[in-house]
Enzyme design. Structure first.
Site, PDB file in Angstrom:
ATOM      1  N   CYS A  42      90.555   5.580  79.202  1.00 46.83           N
ATOM      2  CA  CYS A  42      90.456   7.012  78.939  1.00 46.83           C
ATOM      3  C   CYS A  42      90.184   7.266  77.448  1.00 46.83           C
ATOM      4  O   CYS A  42      90.821   6.637  76.615  1.00 46.83           O
ATOM      5  CB  CYS A  42      91.754   7.685  79.371  1.00 46.83           C
ATOM      6  SG  CYS A  42      91.742   9.465  79.201  1.00 46.83           S
ATOM      7  N   PRO A  43      89.236   8.110  77.157  1.00 55.26           N
ATOM      8  CA  PRO A  43      88.473   9.011  78.017  1.00 55.26           C
ATOM      9  C   PRO A  43      87.084   8.486  78.370  1.00 55.26           C
ATOM     10  O   PRO A  43      86.277   9.222  78.924  1.00 55.26           O
ATOM     11  CB  PRO A  43      88.346  10.267  77.156  1.00 55.26           C
ATOM     12  CG  PRO A  43      88.137   9.696  75.769  1.00 55.26           C
ATOM     13  CD  PRO A  43      89.048   8.451  75.734  1.00 55.26           C
TER      14      PRO A  43
END
Length: 81
Positions: A18-19
């Site tokens: 992430c992200p």
């Protein structure tokens, strides 16, 4: 596993956390035509909720399916506009 839609392109984001799976998916979807389906292959367990949340909150994309097989998470996103 068999899917009941045609996959236009596959995006491999294995190893990304992430992200980045969402960022790379958005970029790949931007390059697709309406109706195209992007298969996203990830190893980040957070991608299940991250990509689903992104798709449900983003106009022009639809999450068709998400599949968890071991430590691989596959997402199918259709561009709708």
């Amino acid at each position: 596993m068999s899917v009941n839609f045609d996959i236009t392109e596959t995006l491999d984001v294995k190893g990304a956390s992430c992200p980045m799976p969402v960022v790379k998916t958005k970029s790949a979807v931007d390059d697709l035509d309406e109706g195209d389906v992007l298969e996203v292959v990830a190893t980040d367990p957070g991608s299940m909720s991250d990509l689903d949340g992104w798709a449900s909150g983003t106009d022009g994309v639809e999450m068709l399916d998400q599949v968890e097989e071991g430590d691989v998470y596959t997402h199918y996103v259709r561009k709708t506009e």
